[in-house]
Design a protein around this motif. Sequence first.
Motif, PDB file in Angstrom:
ATOM      1  N   GLN A 144       0.865  -1.184   0.000  1.00 25.26           N
ATOM      2  CA  GLN A 144       0.000   0.000   0.000  1.00 25.26           C
ATOM      3  C   GLN A 144       0.894   1.223   0.000  1.00 25.26           C
ATOM      4  O   GLN A 144       1.572   1.492   0.984  1.00 25.26           O
ATOM      5  CB  GLN A 144      -0.927   0.035   1.220  1.00 25.26           C
ATOM      6  CG  GLN A 144      -1.794   1.285   1.291  1.00 25.26           C
ATOM      7  CD  GLN A 144      -2.711   1.432   0.079  1.00 25.26           C
ATOM      8  OE1 GLN A 144      -3.619   0.655  -0.129  1.00 25.26           O
ATOM      9  NE2 GLN A 144      -2.455   2.435  -0.741  1.00 25.26           N
ATOM     10  N   LEU A 145       0.938   1.936  -1.116  1.00 26.34           N
ATOM     11  CA  LEU A 145       1.727   3.157  -1.219  1.00 26.34           C
ATOM     12  C   LEU A 145       0.889   4.332  -0.738  1.00 26.34           C
ATOM     13  O   LEU A 145      -0.313   4.394  -0.996  1.00 26.34           O
ATOM     14  CB  LEU A 145       2.165   3.383  -2.666  1.00 26.34           C
ATOM     15  CG  LEU A 145       3.020   2.274  -3.283  1.00 26.34           C
ATOM     16  CD1 LEU A 145       3.352   2.610  -4.735  1.00 26.34           C
ATOM     17  CD2 LEU A 145       4.280   2.045  -2.484  1.00 26.34           C
ATOM     18  N   ASP A 146       1.548   5.262  -0.043  1.00 27.51           N
ATOM     19  CA  ASP A 146       0.839   6.439   0.448  1.00 27.51           C
ATOM     20  C   ASP A 146       1.602   7.698   0.068  1.00 27.51           C
ATOM     21  O   ASP A 146       2.540   7.655  -0.737  1.00 27.51           O
ATOM     22  CB  ASP A 146       0.583   6.338   1.951  1.00 27.51           C
ATOM     23  CG  ASP A 146       1.854   6.213   2.775  1.00 27.51           C
ATOM     24  OD1 ASP A 146       2.917   6.724   2.349  1.00 27.51           O
ATOM     25  OD2 ASP A 146       1.788   5.608   3.852  1.00 27.51           O
ATOM     26  N   ALA A 147       1.227   8.820   0.651  1.00 24.62           N
ATOM     27  CA  ALA A 147       1.781  10.126   0.287  1.00 24.62           C
ATOM     28  C   ALA A 147       3.302  10.169   0.382  1.00 24.62           C
ATOM     29  O   ALA A 147       3.962  10.802  -0.442  1.00 24.62           O
ATOM     30  CB  ALA A 147       1.166  11.215   1.169  1.00 24.62           C
ATOM     31  N   SER A 148       3.878   9.496   1.346  1.00 23.91           N
ATOM     32  CA  SER A 148       5.334   9.556   1.534  1.00 23.91           C
ATOM     33  C   SER A 148       6.094   8.668   0.543  1.00 23.91           C
ATOM     34  O   SER A 148       7.307   8.784   0.426  1.00 23.91           O
ATOM     35  CB  SER A 148       5.694   9.161   2.966  1.00 23.91           C
ATOM     36  OG  SER A 148       5.344   7.806   3.197  1.00 23.91           O
ATOM     37  N   ASP A 149       5.403   7.792  -0.189  1.00 27.04           N
ATOM     38  CA  ASP A 149       6.050   6.883  -1.127  1.00 27.04           C
ATOM     39  C   ASP A 149       6.130   7.429  -2.546  1.00 27.04           C
ATOM     40  O   ASP A 149       6.642   6.760  -3.437  1.00 27.04           O
ATOM     41  CB  ASP A 149       5.293   5.542  -1.171  1.00 27.04           C
ATOM     42  CG  ASP A 149       5.341   4.808   0.147  1.00 27.04           C
ATOM     43  OD1 ASP A 149       6.418   4.751   0.756  1.00 27.04           O
ATOM     44  OD2 ASP A 149       4.284   4.297   0.569  1.00 27.04           O
TER      45      ASP A 149
END
Length: 165
Positions: A67-72
């Motif tokens: 699960q990629l999020d804003a920091s990735d």
Amino acid sequence: MRTLLILAPALLLAGCGSNDGAGGDDGTQISIKGGDGNGFSANLGKDGKVAVDLPGFKANIDLPKVQLDASDFTLNGVNLPEGSRITNMDVSGNNGTGGVKVNFTSPVGTAAVRDWFQGRLSSNGFTLKADGNDLTGTTNEGKAFRLTTTDAGAGKSESVITVGG
């Protein structure tokens, strides 16, 4: 060899932002495609299943879902708005052409997403024009840029960034 160098970062993503499997959240779907006719493709499904199709090599691999999020994710040093989650990422290329398409959800409304990118990317050399809640224009390298964002209720939004073709 070049194909394997391009594929390696996709497989390394399996270690980034991984989900422990708790809850019903889907992971991020990531697909990478390149070449003409004799090209390659790799697809990481929301469930962690990886399908690889290279000239002379095909494989199906099970990995933990990611699960990629804003920091990735960064675009010219600009992250997604805090709390955003990437649902899908498509990367394609062939002989210097191609593009990236990123779908994401944000805990902020459409205007906040548009303003987030317009201010930050404009100061990084992008030429952008607001069109309602969307942005269109070019990157600092002259590639086409588009942000489309729609209301997802309760002050949230769903957006798509497209860079290149």
